[in-house]
Design an enzyme around this catalytic site. Structure first.
Site, PDB file in Angstrom:
ATOM      1  N   HIS A   1       3.196  25.527 -22.450  1.00 18.59           N
ATOM      2  CA  HIS A   1       4.156  24.394 -22.928  1.00 18.59           C
ATOM      3  C   HIS A   1       5.697  24.667 -23.732  1.00 18.59           C
ATOM      4  O   HIS A   1       6.237  23.962 -23.455  1.00 18.59           O
ATOM      5  CB  HIS A   1       3.418  23.921 -23.933  1.00 18.59           C
ATOM      6  CG  HIS A   1       1.990  22.995 -24.905  1.00 18.59           C
ATOM      7  ND1 HIS A   1       1.319  25.016 -24.830  1.00 18.59           N
ATOM      8  CD2 HIS A   1       1.433  22.841 -23.931  1.00 18.59           C
ATOM      9  CE1 HIS A   1      -0.147  24.064 -24.870  1.00 18.59           C
ATOM     10  NE2 HIS A   1       0.608  22.591 -24.677  1.00 18.59           N
TER      11      HIS A   1
ATOM     12  N   SER B   1      -1.521  16.181 -25.554  1.00 19.64           N
ATOM     13  CA  SER B   1      -0.267  15.234 -25.125  1.00 19.64           C
ATOM     14  C   SER B   1      -0.689  14.073 -24.183  1.00 19.64           C
ATOM     15  O   SER B   1      -1.084  12.986 -24.131  1.00 19.64           O
ATOM     16  CB  SER B   1       1.066  15.558 -24.874  1.00 19.64           C
ATOM     17  OG  SER B   1       1.832  14.328 -24.880  1.00 19.64           O
TER      18      SER B   1
ATOM     19  N   GLU C   1       5.665  21.343 -26.044  1.00 21.14           N
ATOM     20  CA  GLU C   1       7.184  21.318 -25.465  1.00 21.14           C
ATOM     21  C   GLU C   1       8.235  20.994 -26.280  1.00 21.14           C
ATOM     22  O   GLU C   1       8.871  21.983 -25.387  1.00 21.14           O
ATOM     23  CB  GLU C   1       6.171  21.108 -24.533  1.00 21.14           C
ATOM     24  CG  GLU C   1       7.349  20.571 -23.460  1.00 21.14           C
ATOM     25  CD  GLU C   1       6.642  19.884 -22.325  1.00 21.14           C
ATOM     26  OE1 GLU C   1       7.495  19.038 -21.326  1.00 21.14           O
ATOM     27  OE2 GLU C   1       5.541  19.129 -22.372  1.00 21.14           O
TER      28      GLU C   1
END
Length: 316
Positions: A80, A230, A132
């Protein structure tokens, strides 16, 4: 013996592992074979419990902060990405470290840096608290990146200079939701500069397109992936937005709610970019135990992307 009910499984393709995830897992495995256990990993290497547990069994130790790592063992930064302060601290401590940041996330970091050097303030479209986003925002000094999550957030943005703005996005967002936020940004700040090529990665885009292709054919959608992934959660949302009312995230076959699927004759199956194929096979086998299954593969794109591992791990 009662006859099993008939069921068509529409299997989305592409699904599962992307090149960035594949590379990150290889980095941990190669680091273990080069330096032996333990190898430390800052944050889950990818968001999937099965993957993390299997690497832990091989000798990887997962921590949230560099302060939890000893100076004398290698440390790997997750796919990430990390704020600039993390490799800086590792260098100051003279640690051996390997950065497994996905190259497509690194591309966004470079973009942010370039705009910052040109004197632009950044607007980042992303989810607050996601690693991220923390990594990307941490590339620039505090206050240089403003985070927006929704179209509504755009209305309250108070940039330093509305004429000196650029935007970037998290790589794992909903393509449609992001397009709406970008449109709102461009309407409010006509001078805003966007990326030459969109930041949402090819794998996220392809997996969402495959879900849109199977949605009209199915009564239920199962997305194999982790709750903290995600891109997996976006696939569930895309399924619902495409008309599939029963759209669920399941980590493994054991988490399927079979009662909710009773009487259903068509189910879509896909997997987030950090879910291994073995978990997809496990789900298909669980369906075969209960139903007379016909599998229909719906392929909307072919992927042949591959990212090299860092040189330090290519050398014996």
């Amino acid at each position: 013996m009662t006859e099993k009910p008939k069921l068509t499984l529409y299997l989305a393709a592409p699904r599962g592992f992307c090149a960035g995830v594949d590379r990150a897992i290889k980095i941990v495995e190669l680091a273990l074979s080069k330096w032996g256990a333990p190898v430390y990993v800052r944050h889950e290497i990818v968001h999937n419990k099965f993957v993390v547990d299997s690497l832990r069994d091989k000798g990887a130790v997962f921590v949230e902060e560099l302060s939890e790592c000893p100076d004398d063992r290698p440390v790997i930064f997750s796919a990430h990405g990390v704020p600039k302060s993390v490799p800086a601290e590792a260098r100051a401590r003279e640690m051996v470290f390997v950065d497994a940041t996905c190259p497509l996330v690194s591309k966004v970091h470079v973009e942010a840096e370039r705009h910052h050097q040109a004197g632009l303030q950044m607007v980042m479209i992303g989810h607050i608290g996601h690693p991220e986003v923390l990594g990307t925002m941490g590339q620039l000094p505090e206050g240089e990146v403003i985070l927006v999550e929704t179209v509504e957030d755009v209305a309250t943005l108070a940039p330093r200079d509305p004429e000196r703005l650029a935007f970037i996005t998290q790589t794992t967002l909903s393509v449609d939701d992001t397009a709406a936020i970008v449109a709102a940004l461009q309407a409010r700040f006509p001078a805003i500069i966007g990326p030459a090529k969109e930041d949402i990665c090819y794998a996220t885009t392809n997996r969402q397109a495959a879900v849109k292709a199977i949605a009209p054919k199915i009564e239920a959608l199962l997305v194999i992936g982790a709750p903290n992934s995600s891109n997996s959660r976006r696939l569930v949302e895309v399924g619902k937005a495409s008309g599939c009312a029963y759209s669920q995230l399941v980590q493994r076959a054991e988490h399927i709610d079979w009662r909710a699927l009773s009487g259903i004759r068509s189910v879509g199956v896909t997997a987030g970019a950090s879910a291994p194929e073995v978990l997809i096979t496990e789900v298909l086998d669980a369906f075969r135990e209960r139903f007379d299954v016909t599998i229909d593969i719906v392929e909307t794109a072919r992927e042949n992307v591959e990212f090299k591992v860092p040189r330090v791990l290519r050398e014996a």
